[in-house]
Write a protein that holds these residues in place. Sequence first.
Motif, mmCIF file in Angstrom:
data_model
loop_
_atom_site.group_PDB
_atom_site.id
_atom_site.type_symbol
_atom_site.label_atom_id
_atom_site.label_comp_id
_atom_site.label_asym_id
_atom_site.label_seq_id
_atom_site.Cartn_x
_atom_site.Cartn_y
_atom_site.Cartn_z
ATOM 1 N N PHE A 64 1.165 -1.866 0.252
ATOM 2 C CA PHE A 64 -0.132 0.139 -0.164
ATOM 3 C C PHE A 64 0.898 0.977 0.078
ATOM 4 O O PHE A 64 0.443 2.148 0.249
ATOM 5 C CB PHE A 64 -0.819 -0.267 1.208
ATOM 6 N N GLN A 65 2.573 1.215 -0.277
ATOM 7 C CA GLN A 65 3.119 2.335 -0.446
ATOM 8 C C GLN A 65 3.733 1.615 -1.077
ATOM 9 O O GLN A 65 4.886 0.815 -1.135
ATOM 10 C CB GLN A 65 3.169 3.417 0.891
ATOM 11 N N ALA A 66 4.903 2.569 -2.077
ATOM 12 C CA ALA A 66 5.698 2.237 -2.647
ATOM 13 C C ALA A 66 7.085 2.916 -2.808
ATOM 14 O O ALA A 66 7.844 2.379 -3.516
ATOM 15 C CB ALA A 66 5.156 3.158 -3.843
ATOM 16 N N ASP A 67 7.952 3.183 -1.471
ATOM 17 C CA ASP A 67 8.734 4.064 -0.882
ATOM 18 C C ASP A 67 9.430 2.116 -0.826
ATOM 19 O O ASP A 67 9.278 1.419 -0.028
ATOM 20 C CB ASP A 67 8.470 3.668 0.552
ATOM 21 N N SER A 68 9.973 1.816 -2.031
ATOM 22 C CA SER A 68 11.192 1.002 -1.485
ATOM 23 C C SER A 68 11.785 0.257 -0.504
ATOM 24 O O SER A 68 12.210 -1.084 -0.523
ATOM 25 C CB SER A 68 11.464 0.329 -3.038
ATOM 26 N N ALA A 69 12.804 1.492 0.491
ATOM 27 C CA ALA A 69 13.146 1.434 1.428
ATOM 28 C C ALA A 69 12.055 1.409 2.105
ATOM 29 O O ALA A 69 13.082 0.503 3.632
ATOM 30 C CB ALA A 69 14.327 2.561 2.227
ATOM 31 N N LYS A 70 11.293 0.346 3.025
ATOM 32 C CA LYS A 70 10.609 0.071 3.392
ATOM 33 C C LYS A 70 9.642 -1.564 3.340
ATOM 34 O O LYS A 70 9.558 -1.654 4.610
ATOM 35 C CB LYS A 70 8.994 1.496 4.208
ATOM 36 N N PHE A 71 10.024 -1.309 2.560
ATOM 37 C CA PHE A 71 9.639 -3.091 2.660
ATOM 38 C C PHE A 71 10.293 -4.335 3.379
ATOM 39 O O PHE A 71 9.857 -4.613 3.562
ATOM 40 C CB PHE A 71 9.986 -3.709 0.717
ATOM 41 N N PRO A 72 12.098 -4.230 3.228
ATOM 42 C CA PRO A 72 12.901 -4.813 5.027
ATOM 43 C C PRO A 72 11.916 -5.257 6.548
ATOM 44 O O PRO A 72 11.378 -6.032 6.802
ATOM 45 C CB PRO A 72 14.158 -4.623 4.492
ATOM 46 N N GLU A 73 11.277 -4.187 6.607
ATOM 47 C CA GLU A 73 10.311 -3.397 7.493
ATOM 48 C C GLU A 73 9.291 -4.224 7.477
ATOM 49 O O GLU A 73 8.568 -5.216 8.747
ATOM 50 C CB GLU A 73 10.114 -2.330 8.098
ATOM 51 N N GLY A 74 8.327 -4.026 6.359
ATOM 52 C CA GLY A 74 7.391 -4.386 6.155
ATOM 53 C C GLY A 74 8.064 -5.985 6.116
ATOM 54 O O GLY A 74 6.932 -7.346 6.307
#
Length: 444
Positions: free
Chosen positions: A18-28
């Motif tokens: 639901f968001q496009a900032d790939s830098a936040k993917f690892p947290e997800g």
Amino acid sequence: MERYYSDTLCKGLRLLYFQADSAKFPEGIRFLEQAVENEEPHAFYFLARCYGWGDGNVKEDDRKAKQLSKRGIELGSELCVLGAERMDILKGDIKAAMTGTLEEAFNNVLAMADAGEPMAQYAIGLFYFWGDMFLNFQKPSNENFAKCEKENAAEALKWFRRSSEQGCIPSFRNAFNSVRNGVNGVTKNPEEALRWAETMNGKVDMRDYYHSFVLEYQKLNRHVDAIRWCEKGVRENDAVCAVDLGMVYLSGNKGAAEDDAKALQLFNMAAQAGEEYGSYNAGRCYYNGWGCTRDYHEAFRCFEQAFHGGHPSAAWYLAQCYFWGYGVEPNYEMAVRMMRGLINKNQNYPKELMGYCCLYGKGTGTDMIRGKRLLEEAAQAGSGQAWMFLGDMYDKAVGVPEDIPMAVSCYQKATDKKIAGASEALRRYKKTLFGRWKRRGDSI
């Protein structure tokens, strides 16, 4: 989502889908892993997707995807059943872990989708879109296949759009691209795809699609709309949109007045964000003096940055810089290396420079036959510099007999192209009373 998933799993899903900032993917991914550790059934489906399809930029691992899918099915996740069918792994021990049928799993996920759960809506859309529905349940005859495919495409589009309304990015991607490109029974209609996408502005994080919107609007000659999305992207620090808008100002023929200085500013903005196309185009501006004073040192720096970033054409300019000593010490070996890299990728390269290097053995072994051929090919393609080099070749008898009329003819063509030194070379010759060319000072 909160009705069906834990707070931990919801946090992970929002960061991944639901968001496009790939830098936040690892947290997800970490939230998903935590939910899996807690043995939350549906968490296994989403983490299996990551390993099966690369969601969240996870490195694909079929073994882990199968392990996660099996355990999720054992815990009763109907989403895992549909996911395993989608990944074509619902067989053997994974299928044996099911306590119900595939149709029952589908109906339970459909109930979640009907109740408004966006990831279930996405899963149902995929089941219709990729043919799982008619392969498993409908099994249409050959005569009814096309009709069934079209009906399922419409059903898939309905679910993707309902999911998109809640901000699900992969659902938006499938809804937009299926209509944009016309796939799997969906009628191709780029204008309709854009019309619908405009309604999603503010509902879906569409940063990854701004460039796509720009390209589609440009194809439709709707340049004002293309610029509008470029400007939106620039306001949100989108480097690709900065390059797009820079190209508009550089050409000045797509809905905005030419403004080379503004183009350079946008290219530098993109370059600072690490966008190799920004570096490349900024380099072109400095190299040619577009919107600035010509600066070969800055151009070389930009081209090097673009080259190391993977830009496909930066080596063409680096070859020029190394050959002529623009912004760097002349280095024929490096020029040849750049050109060979382009040749190996079947890309355009400066044949006139490679021809010169082959002719004189600069940075490579001497190969006069190849050098002459490359120079002739480049000259016929319109290279004034190639005509200049050919003039020198005939004038100095390099690999060919001396041929003053040919030298003069080549220098004349180079002069017409305003090549430096060509007119001076011509002045070394004059015509005799009999119409023959000779060097000035030579006896008749």
